[in-house]
Design a protein around this motif. Structure first.
Motif, mmCIF file in Angstrom:
data_model
loop_
_atom_site.group_PDB
_atom_site.id
_atom_site.type_symbol
_atom_site.label_atom_id
_atom_site.label_comp_id
_atom_site.label_asym_id
_atom_site.label_seq_id
_atom_site.Cartn_x
_atom_site.Cartn_y
_atom_site.Cartn_z
ATOM 1 N N ALA A 117 0.838 -1.206 0.000
ATOM 2 C CA ALA A 117 0.000 0.000 0.000
ATOM 3 C C ALA A 117 0.877 1.261 0.000
ATOM 4 O O ALA A 117 0.594 2.220 -0.729
ATOM 5 C CB ALA A 117 -0.928 -0.004 1.207
ATOM 6 N N GLU A 118 1.933 1.265 0.787
ATOM 7 C CA GLU A 118 2.832 2.416 0.828
ATOM 8 C C GLU A 118 3.526 2.613 -0.520
ATOM 9 O O GLU A 118 3.725 3.747 -0.964
ATOM 10 C CB GLU A 118 3.870 2.253 1.939
ATOM 11 N N THR A 119 3.886 1.516 -1.170
ATOM 12 C CA THR A 119 4.516 1.608 -2.485
ATOM 13 C C THR A 119 3.562 2.242 -3.488
ATOM 14 O O THR A 119 3.949 3.119 -4.270
ATOM 15 C CB THR A 119 4.964 0.214 -2.979
ATOM 16 N N GLU A 120 2.300 1.825 -3.452
ATOM 17 C CA GLU A 120 1.305 2.388 -4.359
ATOM 18 C C GLU A 120 1.121 3.889 -4.097
ATOM 19 O O GLU A 120 1.107 4.701 -5.020
ATOM 20 C CB GLU A 120 -0.034 1.659 -4.194
ATOM 21 N N VAL A 121 1.028 4.263 -2.824
ATOM 22 C CA VAL A 121 0.893 5.671 -2.464
ATOM 23 C C VAL A 121 2.145 6.440 -2.883
ATOM 24 O O VAL A 121 2.056 7.557 -3.411
ATOM 25 C CB VAL A 121 0.611 5.826 -0.947
ATOM 26 N N ASP A 136 -9.054 9.194 -3.395
ATOM 27 C CA ASP A 136 -10.126 8.829 -4.335
ATOM 28 C C ASP A 136 -9.726 7.618 -5.179
ATOM 29 O O ASP A 136 -10.524 6.685 -5.356
ATOM 30 C CB ASP A 136 -10.468 10.005 -5.246
ATOM 31 N N LEU A 137 -8.513 7.619 -5.690
ATOM 32 C CA LEU A 137 -8.045 6.502 -6.524
ATOM 33 C C LEU A 137 -7.972 5.189 -5.749
ATOM 34 O O LEU A 137 -8.232 4.117 -6.301
ATOM 35 C CB LEU A 137 -6.677 6.815 -7.118
ATOM 36 N N ARG A 138 -7.612 5.281 -4.469
ATOM 37 C CA ARG A 138 -7.449 4.073 -3.652
ATOM 38 C C ARG A 138 -8.705 3.739 -2.853
ATOM 39 O O ARG A 138 -8.732 2.751 -2.143
ATOM 40 C CB ARG A 138 -6.259 4.241 -2.693
ATOM 41 N N SER A 139 -9.724 4.563 -2.973
ATOM 42 C CA SER A 139 -10.980 4.374 -2.235
ATOM 43 C C SER A 139 -10.732 4.291 -0.728
ATOM 44 O O SER A 139 -11.233 3.380 -0.055
ATOM 45 C CB SER A 139 -11.720 3.131 -2.729
ATOM 46 N N THR A 140 -9.940 5.245 -0.232
ATOM 47 C CA THR A 140 -9.647 5.316 1.199
ATOM 48 C C THR A 140 -9.857 6.752 1.666
ATOM 49 O O THR A 140 -10.167 7.636 0.873
ATOM 50 C CB THR A 140 -8.194 4.901 1.510
ATOM 51 N N ARG A 141 -9.669 6.967 2.923
ATOM 52 C CA ARG A 141 -9.797 8.308 3.483
ATOM 53 C C ARG A 141 -8.472 9.055 3.372
ATOM 54 O O ARG A 141 -7.398 8.456 3.333
ATOM 55 C CB ARG A 141 -10.219 8.222 4.940
ATOM 56 N N ILE A 142 -8.588 10.376 3.381
ATOM 57 C CA ILE A 142 -7.395 11.213 3.308
ATOM 58 C C ILE A 142 -6.494 10.967 4.515
ATOM 59 O O ILE A 142 -5.262 10.934 4.388
ATOM 60 C CB ILE A 142 -7.775 12.709 3.210
ATOM 61 N N GLY A 143 -7.081 10.718 5.677
ATOM 62 C CA GLY A 143 -6.293 10.447 6.876
ATOM 63 C C GLY A 143 -5.433 9.203 6.715
ATOM 64 O O GLY A 143 -4.288 9.162 7.192
ATOM 65 N N THR A 144 -5.964 8.196 6.036
ATOM 66 C CA THR A 144 -5.197 6.969 5.775
ATOM 67 C C THR A 144 -4.015 7.279 4.865
ATOM 68 O O THR A 144 -2.885 6.825 5.108
ATOM 69 C CB THR A 144 -6.094 5.892 5.135
ATOM 70 N N VAL A 145 -4.273 8.067 3.822
ATOM 71 C CA VAL A 145 -3.207 8.427 2.884
ATOM 72 C C VAL A 145 -2.145 9.269 3.596
ATOM 73 O O VAL A 145 -0.944 9.072 3.386
ATOM 74 C CB VAL A 145 -3.785 9.169 1.660
ATOM 75 N N LYS A 146 -2.564 10.192 4.454
ATOM 76 C CA LYS A 146 -1.610 11.003 5.223
ATOM 77 C C LYS A 146 -0.725 10.115 6.096
ATOM 78 O O LYS A 146 0.493 10.310 6.164
ATOM 79 C CB LYS A 146 -2.342 12.014 6.106
ATOM 80 N N ALA A 147 -1.348 9.144 6.766
ATOM 81 C CA ALA A 147 -0.584 8.230 7.625
ATOM 82 C C ALA A 147 0.402 7.408 6.799
ATOM 83 O O ALA A 147 1.546 7.193 7.214
ATOM 84 C CB ALA A 147 -1.529 7.310 8.388
ATOM 85 N N GLN A 148 -0.018 6.965 5.621
ATOM 86 C CA GLN A 148 0.879 6.198 4.758
ATOM 87 C C GLN A 148 2.032 7.074 4.250
ATOM 88 O O GLN A 148 3.175 6.629 4.197
ATOM 89 C CB GLN A 148 0.100 5.586 3.591
ATOM 90 N N CYS A 149 1.720 8.330 3.909
ATOM 91 C CA CYS A 149 2.776 9.254 3.465
ATOM 92 C C CYS A 149 3.778 9.501 4.590
ATOM 93 O O CYS A 149 4.994 9.512 4.362
ATOM 94 C CB CYS A 149 2.172 10.572 2.993
ATOM 95 N N THR A 150 3.276 9.670 5.800
ATOM 96 C CA THR A 150 4.167 9.874 6.945
ATOM 97 C C THR A 150 5.083 8.672 7.129
ATOM 98 O O THR A 150 6.280 8.828 7.377
ATOM 99 C CB THR A 150 3.331 10.116 8.222
ATOM 100 N N ALA A 151 4.523 7.468 6.983
ATOM 101 C CA ALA A 151 5.337 6.250 7.113
ATOM 102 C C ALA A 151 6.384 6.178 6.001
ATOM 103 O O ALA A 151 7.541 5.805 6.246
ATOM 104 C CB ALA A 151 4.438 5.016 7.081
ATOM 105 N N ILE A 152 5.987 6.552 4.788
ATOM 106 C CA ILE A 152 6.923 6.537 3.659
ATOM 107 C C ILE A 152 8.072 7.506 3.918
ATOM 108 O O ILE A 152 9.253 7.161 3.766
ATOM 109 C CB ILE A 152 6.196 6.912 2.345
#
Length: 174
Positions: A117-121, A136-152
């Motif tokens: 998931a992090e690789t895709e983000v 929108d592309l991953r059908s998730t919430r912005i908070g999830t994407v933010k958390a994944q970006c922080t991890a990346i």
């Protein structure tokens, strides 16, 4: 495995490729040392006259020859490591120029131990998409994407999108 830049150095940070005379001096010393030891062995086996040296000079010469051979071995290992790094960088450059950019970047992300998931983000981030577009592309919430970006960013050792992109370019292309 993250790609890192590498500068070949030897002896107090001097660049080996700029100090090529040092390589040739050590090769010459190593050849002379080898010739000395070969003469000693042949003179012993074939009964040839040994070099006319006093015992203390002979000991000093043997110690110097041994040091020369050890320095030559160290230099050989050092140059082999430089050649290995250069070969890796050349292979990466070949892959990039032959259209294998995605595989090279995927290996870079794998070296950062990103999840799928992090690789895709991370790919979406590199393509310049906003957090809402990625969500929108991953059908998730912005908070999830933010958390994944922080991890990346944490795994890459950077603080944001621009630093991630800069590090990727530097580590892969330079």
């Amino acid at each position: 495995m993250a790609f890192t830049s590498y500068t070949p150095t030897l002896f107090m940070g001097q660049n080996v490729l700029k100090r090529i005379w040092l390589v040739w001096v050590l090769v010459a010393i190593q050849c002379l040392c080898g010739a000395y030891f070969l003469w000693e062995i042949l003179s012993s086996i074939l009964g040839l006259p040994p070099l006319p040296l006093r015992w203390d000079m002979r000991e000093l010469l043997e110690a110097g020859a041994s040091i020369g051979l050890i320095l030559g071995a160290i230099l050989g290992v050092r140059l082999a490591l430089i050649a290995q790094k250069a070969t890796t960088r050349a292979e990466t450059a070949r892959q990039l120029t032959s259209g294998e950019f995605n595989q090279v970047v995927d290996r870079y992300f794998a070296g950062l131990t990103l999840t799928a998931a992090e690789t895709e983000v991370a790919w979406f981030v590199l393509k310049g998409m906003s957090l809402s577009e990625i969500a929108d592309l991953r059908s998730t919430r912005i908070g999830t994407v933010k958390a994944q970006c922080t991890a990346i960013y944490k795994k890459a050792g950077v603080s944001g999108k621009s630093q991630l992109f800069s590090q990727l370019v530097e580590d892969i292309l330079l």
